[in-house]
Design a protein around this motif. Sequence first.
Motif, PDB file in Angstrom:
ATOM      1  N   ARG A   3       5.196   3.550   4.774  1.00  0.00           N
ATOM      2  CA  ARG A   3       4.245   4.162   3.829  1.00  0.00           C
ATOM      3  C   ARG A   3       3.486   5.304   4.496  1.00  0.00           C
ATOM      4  NH1 ARG A   3       3.428  -1.208   1.882  1.00  0.00           N
ATOM      5  NH2 ARG A   3       1.548  -1.493   3.150  1.00  0.00           N
ATOM      6  N   PHE A   4       3.121   5.122   5.774  1.00  0.00           N
ATOM      7  CA  PHE A   4       2.438   6.201   6.489  1.00  0.00           C
ATOM      8  C   PHE A   4       3.350   7.426   6.606  1.00  0.00           C
ATOM      9  CE2 PHE A   4       1.705   8.545  10.423  1.00  0.00           C
ATOM     10  CZ  PHE A   4       0.383   8.933  10.252  1.00  0.00           C
ATOM     11  N   SER A   5       4.586   7.201   7.020  1.00  0.00           N
ATOM     12  CA  SER A   5       5.524   8.309   7.186  1.00  0.00           C
ATOM     13  C   SER A   5       5.702   9.082   5.883  1.00  0.00           C
ATOM     14  CB  SER A   5       6.871   7.772   7.672  1.00  0.00           C
ATOM     15  OG  SER A   5       7.820   8.812   7.786  1.00  0.00           O
ATOM     16  N   GLU A   6       5.872   8.370   4.795  1.00  0.00           N
ATOM     17  CA  GLU A   6       6.072   9.023   3.502  1.00  0.00           C
ATOM     18  C   GLU A   6       4.813   9.739   3.031  1.00  0.00           C
ATOM     19  OE1 GLU A   6       7.347   5.827   1.043  1.00  0.00           O
ATOM     20  OE2 GLU A   6       9.402   5.782   1.855  1.00  0.00           O
ATOM     21  N   ALA A   7       3.654   9.128   3.263  1.00  0.00           N
ATOM     22  CA  ALA A   7       2.402   9.722   2.802  1.00  0.00           C
ATOM     23  C   ALA A   7       2.077  11.013   3.540  1.00  0.00           C
ATOM     24  CB  ALA A   7       1.253   8.725   2.977  1.00  0.00           C
ATOM     25  N   ARG A   8       2.496  11.134   4.794  1.00  0.00           N
ATOM     26  CA  ARG A   8       2.134  12.290   5.605  1.00  0.00           C
ATOM     27  C   ARG A   8       3.214  13.361   5.664  1.00  0.00           C
ATOM     28  NH1 ARG A   8      -1.557  13.898   5.410  1.00  0.00           N
ATOM     29  NH2 ARG A   8      -1.770  14.868   7.449  1.00  0.00           N
ATOM     30  N   ALA A   9       4.401  13.080   5.163  1.00  0.00           N
ATOM     31  CA  ALA A   9       5.534  13.996   5.358  1.00  0.00           C
ATOM     32  C   ALA A   9       5.290  15.374   4.765  1.00  0.00           C
ATOM     33  CB  ALA A   9       6.802  13.378   4.771  1.00  0.00           C
ATOM     34  N   ALA A  10       4.871  15.450   3.494  1.00  0.00           N
ATOM     35  CA  ALA A  10       4.727  16.754   2.843  1.00  0.00           C
ATOM     36  C   ALA A  10       3.619  17.583   3.474  1.00  0.00           C
ATOM     37  CB  ALA A  10       4.461  16.552   1.349  1.00  0.00           C
TER      38      ALA A  10
END
Length: 416
Positions: A344-351
Motif C-alpha cells: 500500500r505504501f509503494s502504490e500510494a507514493r508511486a505517482a
Amino acid sequence: MPDRAKRAARGSPREFDVAVIGGGLVGASLALGLSDTGVRVLLVESVAPDSAAQPSFDERTTALGNASRRIFQGLGVWDALEPDAAQIRAIHVSDAGRFGCARLVAREQGIDAFGYVIPNRVIGAALWSGLSRARGIELKVPARIEDLEITADGAGFTVVGDSGAREPLVSKLMVAADGAHSLVRAAAGIDSGVEDYDQVAIAATVITDRPHDGTAYERFTPSGPVAVLPLRGGGYGTVWASAPRRAAELLALGDEAYLGELQERFGWRAGRFVRVGRRASYPLKLTRASTTVAPRTVLIGNAAQALHPIAGQGFNLGLRDAAVLAELIAGAKGDVGAPEVLQRFSEARAADRRGVVRFTDSLVRLFASRIPGVSLLRDLGLVAFDLSPPAKRALARVSLGFGGPAPRLARGLRLK
C-alpha cells in the motif's frame, strides 16, 4: 521480575514494531508522527542532533510547501518553527543574459504564501525537542547498527552505542531513512541508480543592503542555477550550483571576492550583497532506488530518492513519504511490516515520487542544455508561462504533490 528484565537475563533481544534508521529531517519526522499511536518505535541516529558534525542540520535552508507546513502542524512542531519561518510571497524565475522570465505572486493565487523558508538546524532542533518528550519512542543516539539480517519474519540487528556497548534487537519493520548512501537499502538488496549532474552546490546565508519583500529567486545561468531564498529577520539563503572545479575556486575565495562573484552571476534584484556566512558544499546527483519496499523494509526520503535542489522539492517529497508511512503503520491491523502494508505504501507514493523526480530532473537538463535552439524555446516557454494564469495555478499546487492520496497529516487531520 519484569518481562524486559527476564528477556535480558535470557539474552533474548528486545523487540520493536518499527526501527527507523536515520534521525535526520525525514526520519525524525516519521518517528515523531508515530508517537502515541501504540506502536513500539526505535530511532537510531549516528550523530547527535546538536553536534556541529550533524550533516542534516547544517547551514542549508529548506523551503517548505504548504502541505509540509500542515504536516508539521500535525506533528506539533510548527509553533516552534514559525518564529524562524520566512514567507515566500512571490517567486521570480529568470534565464541569465536572456529575455525569459516569469513571476508568481501568492496573493494572485488566493494564498498567503507559496511556502516558508526555514534553516535546517531550526527544523532539526524542533523535531528532536518533540522526540525528547514523545511517548512510545526509544532513541539511540549517537549509535549505529551492525549485523543487520532481514528475513520474511522480521529484522535482527545490533545497536552499537558511542561507548562501544552492543545490544541485539529485532523489529517487524526496518525503515531506511539513512540517506542517499543507505546501508539499510543495501542490506535489503535494493539496487539504486546514480546520475551525476557534474555540479557542486555551495550553500550560504548572505545579507543585503535592503530588506527583502518575500520573493524567492531562481536564476538559471550558463554555469548552473542560483537560488536566493528570503530568510526571517532579513537576508537570504543562497544555493549556487556550478561545475566541481569552479565550485572549488569559489570556496577558496575570501568573503568579499565570493560576494562579488555571486553578485555578478545573480544580479541586483535583491540588492547589494554585503556579508556572507559560512559556506557549505555538497555534490549534486540524482540517486533513485529501484523500489521503495522489500521484505520487512521500506525506504523514505533520500534513501528512496535524492534530488537536485533546483526546485526545492526533495525534502517536501520525503516528508510526504514519512506522513503516508506513519498513517499506514498507525492504521495497520496487527503486523506493521506485513507485505500488504508495504505494498500500500509503494502504490500510494508511486505517482508522487515519479512526478517529482521527472519534474526536477527535466528542469536541470532543460536549463543545462547547450543544444542550439533550446535556449530560445525555454525562454519562450517562460514567457508563455508568465502569461498563463492556469499554468501558474497548476505550479502553485506543486507543494501538494504530483499524485496519489494526500496523507491525513497534509490535510490537517490527526493520524488517530
